[in-house]
Design a protein around this motif. Structure first.
Motif, short mmCIF file in Angstrom:
data_model
loop_
_atom_site.label_atom_id
_atom_site.label_comp_id
_atom_site.label_asym_id
_atom_site.label_seq_id
_atom_site.Cartn_x
_atom_site.Cartn_y
_atom_site.Cartn_z
N GLU A 154 0.81 -1.21 0.00
CA GLU A 154 0.00 0.00 0.00
C GLU A 154 0.85 1.27 0.00
O GLU A 154 0.48 2.27 -0.62
CB GLU A 154 -0.94 0.02 1.21
CG GLU A 154 -1.88 1.20 1.22
CD GLU A 154 -2.89 1.13 2.35
OE1 GLU A 154 -3.60 2.13 2.56
OE2 GLU A 154 -2.97 0.08 3.02
N GLU A 155 1.99 1.24 0.67
CA GLU A 155 2.82 2.45 0.68
C GLU A 155 3.36 2.77 -0.71
O GLU A 155 3.70 3.92 -1.00
CB GLU A 155 3.97 2.31 1.67
CG GLU A 155 5.06 1.33 1.28
CD GLU A 155 6.23 1.38 2.24
OE1 GLU A 155 6.13 2.08 3.27
OE2 GLU A 155 7.25 0.72 1.96
N LEU A 156 3.42 1.77 -1.58
CA LEU A 156 3.85 2.01 -2.95
C LEU A 156 2.67 2.44 -3.83
O LEU A 156 2.78 3.38 -4.62
CB LEU A 156 4.48 0.74 -3.53
CG LEU A 156 5.73 0.21 -2.83
CD1 LEU A 156 6.23 -1.05 -3.54
CD2 LEU A 156 6.82 1.26 -2.77
N GLN A 157 1.55 1.75 -3.71
CA GLN A 157 0.40 2.03 -4.55
C GLN A 157 -0.41 3.21 -4.05
O GLN A 157 -0.99 3.96 -4.84
CB GLN A 157 -0.51 0.80 -4.65
CG GLN A 157 -1.72 1.01 -5.55
CD GLN A 157 -2.68 -0.16 -5.51
OE1 GLN A 157 -2.70 -0.94 -4.55
NE2 GLN A 157 -3.50 -0.30 -6.54
N GLY A 158 -0.47 3.39 -2.74
CA GLY A 158 -1.42 4.31 -2.16
C GLY A 158 -2.64 3.54 -1.69
O GLY A 158 -2.68 2.31 -1.73
N THR A 159 -3.67 4.24 -1.25
CA THR A 159 -4.87 3.60 -0.72
C THR A 159 -5.88 3.39 -1.85
O THR A 159 -6.46 4.36 -2.36
CB THR A 159 -5.52 4.47 0.37
OG1 THR A 159 -4.54 4.74 1.38
CG2 THR A 159 -6.70 3.74 1.00
N PRO A 160 -6.09 2.15 -2.28
CA PRO A 160 -7.02 1.89 -3.38
C PRO A 160 -8.46 1.77 -2.89
O PRO A 160 -8.73 1.18 -1.84
CB PRO A 160 -6.52 0.56 -3.95
CG PRO A 160 -5.88 -0.12 -2.77
CD PRO A 160 -5.39 0.94 -1.83
N GLY A 186 0.48 7.17 -2.61
CA GLY A 186 1.58 6.20 -2.59
C GLY A 186 2.85 6.78 -3.16
O GLY A 186 2.88 7.89 -3.71
N GLU A 187 3.93 6.01 -3.04
CA GLU A 187 5.23 6.46 -3.55
C GLU A 187 5.31 6.38 -5.07
O GLU A 187 6.14 7.08 -5.68
CB GLU A 187 6.34 5.61 -2.93
CG GLU A 187 6.44 5.72 -1.41
CD GLU A 187 7.53 4.83 -0.86
OE1 GLU A 187 8.28 4.23 -1.66
OE2 GLU A 187 7.63 4.71 0.38
N LEU A 188 4.46 5.54 -5.70
CA LEU A 188 4.54 5.32 -7.14
C LEU A 188 3.26 5.77 -7.83
O LEU A 188 2.18 5.78 -7.23
CB LEU A 188 4.78 3.83 -7.44
CG LEU A 188 5.98 3.17 -6.77
CD1 LEU A 188 6.01 1.68 -7.12
CD2 LEU A 188 7.28 3.83 -7.18
N SER A 189 3.40 6.13 -9.10
CA SER A 189 2.22 6.40 -9.90
C SER A 189 1.56 5.08 -10.27
O SER A 189 2.10 3.99 -10.01
CB SER A 189 2.61 7.16 -11.16
OG SER A 189 3.41 6.35 -12.01
N ALA A 190 0.38 5.15 -10.89
CA ALA A 190 -0.34 3.92 -11.25
C ALA A 190 0.48 3.05 -12.19
O ALA A 190 0.58 1.83 -12.01
CB ALA A 190 -1.68 4.28 -11.89
#
Length: 245
Positions: A154-160, A186-190
Motif C-alpha cells: 500500500e505504501e507504494l500504490q497508495g490507498t485503493p 503512494g510512492e509510485l504512480s499507477a
C-alpha cells in the motif's frame, strides 16, 4: 481407475486457482530474460513479502548467481537473517502457528505460487486490493474475496478504493462497480506500481522454475536433433530400398 480419479480430484483445485475462476485476469507479460526486472522483483519480495512468506525451495546463492547479484550485495541487502549462510535455503522466521494466529491461516510458501496460481492471476491479485473496513486488516481483494492478507504494497500504490458509476437501468439509477483507483498517496504512480508488481511477479515466476529458460533452449536443440535425424533416416531408407524398387 480409482487411482486416476483420486489424482484428478487432487489436481482440479490447482487448475481452478490457476484459471482465476470467473474473474478477469490482466496479462502480466513477464520477461524472464530481463535480469534488471528480476533483480527489482527480488528486492521487492525480500522487503515486502519475505517477513511472512518464505521461498524455502530456493537458495540465496542460486538466486544471486542466476540474477547476476554480487555476493556482497546479496549478503548486505537481501539476506535479512544475518545468521543465515549464503548457501542456505530462503526460510524466514514465521512459523505456521504464528501465521495461523496472526492471519487465520499459515502464510503459504511462495516458491511455487506462480506455477500453481499462474502469473496473470498473481499480477491481477496484487493490483486488486481495496479499502474494506469490515475486514480485519481493513482491506479486501476483488480477485481473492475475504483474503486474510494485508495490502503490504500500500505504501507504494497508495490507498485503493472501489469506483462506482451511476447508470440507468429500467429508468432507475444503479451504482455499478467499474474498477479500483488509488487515492494517489503512494510512492509510485499507477503505471509505476503496475511495473513494480510485474517485476515482483517476474521474480516469483523465476522462483517456481529457475531452469525454465535453459529447459526451453535445450528443447530447441532436441527438436533440431530429431529433425536432422529424420532427414538422415529418410535418405538412409531411400538408399536401402533403392535396389528393391
Amino acid at each position: 481407475m480409482r487411482k486416476w480419479i483420486v489424482i484428478l480430484c487432487a489436481l482440479l483445485p490447482s487448475l481452478a486457482m490457476a484459471a482465476g475462476g470467473n474473474v478477469h485476469l490482466d496479462e502480466a507479460n513477464n520477461d524472464l530474460t530481463d535480469k534488471a526486472s528480476l533483480q527489482r522483483g527480488a528486492k521487492l519480495f525480500m522487503n515486502y513479502c519475505f517477513g511472512c512468506h518464505a521461498t524455502q525451495y530456493q537458495r540465496y546463492q542460486r538466486v544471486a548467481e542466476d540474477l547476476n547479484i554480487p555476493k556482497d550485495l546479496m549478503e548486505d541487502n537481501l539476506i535479512v537473517d544475518k545468521n543465515a549462510d549464503y548457501g542456505e535455503l530462503m526460510k524466514n522466521a514465521m512459523t505456521q502457528e504464528a501465521g495461523a494466529q496472526y492471519f487465520g491461516a499459515p502464510a503459504p510458501d511462495l516458491t511455487l505460487v506462480a506455477r500453481v496460481r499462474g502469473v496473470d492471476w498473481l499480477y491481477t491479485y496484487l493490483r486488486s486490493f481495496y479499502v474494506d473496513p469490515s475486514r480485519p486488516f481493513g482491506v479486501n481483494n476483488t480477485v481473492f474475496p475475504n483474503v486474510g492478507m494485508p495490502h503490504v504494497l500500500e505504501e507504494l500504490q497508495g490507498t485503493p478504493r472501489k469506483v462506482y458509476e451511476t447508470r440507468m437501468v429500467d429508468g432507475e439509477p444503479v451504482e455499478e462497480f467499474v474498477g479500483l483507483k488509488s487515492d494517489g498517496n503512494g510512492e509510485l504512480s499507477a503505471s509505476e506500481y503496475d511495473n513494480a508488481v510485474r517485476d515482483l511477479v517476474n521474480f516469483l515466476e523465476y522462483s517456481g522454475e529457475p531452469v525454465k529458460l535453459e529447459r526451453q533452449q535445450l528443447g530447441w536443440w532436441v527438436i533440431g536433433f530429431f529433425v536432422v535425424f529424420l532427414i538422415l533416416a529418410y535418405f538412409l531408407k531411400k538408399e536401402y530400398w533403392r535396389d528393391v524398387h
